[in-house]
Write a protein that holds these residues in place. Structure first.
Motif: not given
Ligand code: SF4
Ligand code: 5AD
Length: 575
Positions: A203, A205-207, A209-210, A212-213, A247-248, A314, A341, A353
């Motif tokens: 991913c 996007k670098f939200c 809180y997340c 995953v990236p 993820q997106t 997304y 969200q 976001r």
């Molecule tokens: Fe990526 Fe989804 Fe995490 Fe945002 S919430 S950084 S879109 S995986």
């Protein structure tokens, strides 16, 4: 469907005709028995399935009983602290077992391995193996190393996880893991099943809180031909429904001018997603495969596929072209999971976001205009840093307006390594988080129930997944609380060998992997309650004669809806 335990592995050649390198890593002791437990999202479920296929082909066998296993693997999730706590507790328990049984191999796979790295080994020195989600193709080698040396075997992406723009020029070894389904076909397990197919990894996007990236690295898109071939191959083996994963997922885009092949294997490509809102991609004419193009290709080129789904979308850059493809292709499910969200622009901005509530509403309106009756699901986080009562009320308003078919509600969990962890104080008291969480669950429960009530009297097509024993057990509890409208993080109630399992109350599933779970026990009663899903992902239960139950699993049947509950529809099987 019983697991194919102890079967002689059949090694096939990949489409490119090259032998898969993992074949060289045969374990010295082919009787090794593995217990694999999976936590978290569908990506992890898919990773576990691929790891299982890969290890089976090397002579490993799987057991649902951790006590019997000589190898214990946890495929982990870092998205919320609660998911990590479960693994910490498992690892704590394993400390004693390891002291009793020093040759036991204990491995942590997935996002926790990647995020915690060597810190995890300091806390749990009895762990023998760490393997990040981007390194799972190396697991056979790690297992061999861990069994022959005293040192922990480690494969993590670490600081290299933000892959360079030129990665396409280097071999993407993880692609081999996705391709491994072609190496060890297992027709028996596929029949009547729903399968995941990854189209995008990572991913960008670098939200704020997340994690995953940071755990799954940069967005990489798999080549469209490979994806179509994988869907075709799964369907030939009896798979009925494919869910495309990313993820997106709607940001899928493959530029053919930049395609690179290595040893006959087309490589995934770093994401340079089109950012044109709901306009169409201007680069067409076969030079780019957009998400809409990919959906249409799978639909048209794999006509025997009964249902095609995708998660997770997304809200930004979801073109009308995708909605038109769903409208025009009957086997594309009218179901979109698109996390909002928050309903507050201030919070959306702090979350990074990249859209406003107005833009999200516009998207929902476009879905409704193109796809009347489509089911829309969402995710919401409550208690994000700085969230006031007013911000929270804006989320309530949005949820009332949007009428999601379900919405997964999460309390904000501060994750080390994320931008919010460093920059934003976790200042919403736990009591307020809990209250907001419960209020949204109650609201969503009422909305879900109302949507279900609208289905009474209608006939729906249900893809039968298996028995509904867990629903039976859980439903009175859920109804009693009037809460918990969700099934699991990122859409799923897990389905394992046709047996549907609900996630626990926070939606984090921990379950032995598909390969390790025994076939459903059909019991003695004359009537069995089965469970499946409508095209719009509504869980539907119905009674069937016991002697027909097994043959109905994997079929798509007509069910007339008689009753509506918060979590499920209940109906009558039409002959
Ligand atoms: Fe990526 Fe989804 Fe995490 Fe945002 S919430 S950084 S879109 S995986
Ligand atoms: N805290 C709470 N919820 C989170 N999610 C992701 N990161 C966090 C976090 N730090 C939720 C989002 C996402 C879903 C998969 O998990 O709602 O959509």
């Amino acid at each position: 469907m019983p697991p194919a335990m102890g079967r002689t592995p059949r090694l096939a050649h990949p489409p490119c005709g090259h032998a898969h390198p993992i074949i060289a890593a045969m374990p010295a002791d082919s009787a090794k028995l593995v217990y694999l437990e999976t936590f978290g999202c569908q990506m992890n479920e898919l990773d576990s399935e691929l790891v299982t296929t890969q290890l089976r082909a090397l002579g490993y066998r799987f057991t649902p009983d951790a006590e019997q296993a000589g190898v214990i693997l946890y495929n982990t999730c870092s998205v919320r602290e609660q998911a990590e706590q479960k693994v910490w507790s498992r690892l704590g328990i394993m400390r004693q077992r390891k002291a009793r049984q020093p040759d036991l191999l204990l491995g942590v796979l997935g996002c926790m391995a990647e995020r915690d790295g060597r810190d995890l080994l300091r806390k749990f020195p009895h762990v023998d193996l760490l393997c990040g989600p981007g390194e799972l193709d190396k697991l056979p080698l790690l297992l061999r190393n861990a069994s022959t040396t005293a040192e922990p075997a480690i494969a993590l992406q670490g600081n290299t996880s933000r892959r360079s723009a030129t990665l396409a020029a280097a071999e993407d070894s993880l692609e081999r893991l996705d391709l491994s389904r072609s190496f060890a076909p297992d027709d028996q397990r596929a029949a009547g099943r729903s399968s995941y197919v990854r189209i995008t990894r990572g991913c960008n996007k670098f939200c704020t809180y997340c994690v995953v990236p940071f755990t799954r690295g940069a967005e990489m898109h798999r080549p469209p031909d490979t994806i179509v071939d994988e869907c075709r191959m799964l369907v030939q083996r009896g798979v009925v429904e494919v869910t495309l994963l990313g993820q997106t997922v709607n940001h899928y885009r493959f530029e053919h001018d930049a395609a690179v092949s290595i040893d006959g294997v087309m490589q995934p490509q770093k994401g340079r997603s089109f950012t044109g809102g709901h306009e169409r991609d201007p680069v067409t004419g076969g030079r780019v495969t957009t998400f809409a193009d990919l959906l249409r290709r799978i639909h048209d080129e794999v006509p025997a596929l009964r249902r095609l789904r995708f998660v997770t979308s997304y809200p930004r850059d979801f073109g009308d072209d995708v909605l038109e493809v769903i409208r025009d292709c009957p086997r594309l499910c009218r179901y979109i999971h698109v996390p909002v969200q928050s309903g507050s622009n201030r919070i959306l901005e702090a979350m990074n976001r990249g859209y406003t509530v107005e833009e999200y509403r516009d998207f929902i309106e476009r879905i409704r205009a193109h796809l009347p009756g489509a089911m829309i699901a969402s995710d919401v986080i409550v208690g994000f840093p700085g969230e006031t009562e007013e911000d929270f009320e804006a989320t309530v308003d949005l949820m009332r307006w949007a009428r999601f078919k379900n919405c997964f509600v999460f309390k904000y969990s501060r994750r080390p390594g994320t931008p919010a962890y460093d920059r934003l104080p976790d200042d919403v008291p736990d009591e307020a988080k809990r209250r907001r969480n419960n209020a949204l669950l109650a609201l969503q429960g009422a909305i879900s129930r109302a949507i279900h009530v609208e289905h009474i009297g209608r006939t729906v097509e249900v893809f039968v997944e298996g028995m509904s024993t867990v629903q039976n057990r859980r439903e009175p509890v859920l109804a009693g609380e009037g809460l918990r409208p969700r099934i699991a993080a990122g859409v799923t109630g897990l389905t394992i060998n046709g047996l549907s399992l609900l996630a626990d109350e926070e939606g984090d599933c921990g379950t032995a992997c598909a390969a390790a779970v025994a076939a459903p026990e059909w019991g003695e009663s004359a009537i069995v309650q089965l469970s499946g899903r409508t095209e719009g992902d509504l869980i539907t239960v119905f009674d069937a004669p016991r002697e027909r139950a097994q043959s109905l699993v994997g079929a798509i049947v007509a069910v007339r809806i008689d009753e509506a509950r918060t979590l499920t529809l209940k109906g009558t099987l039409l002959e």
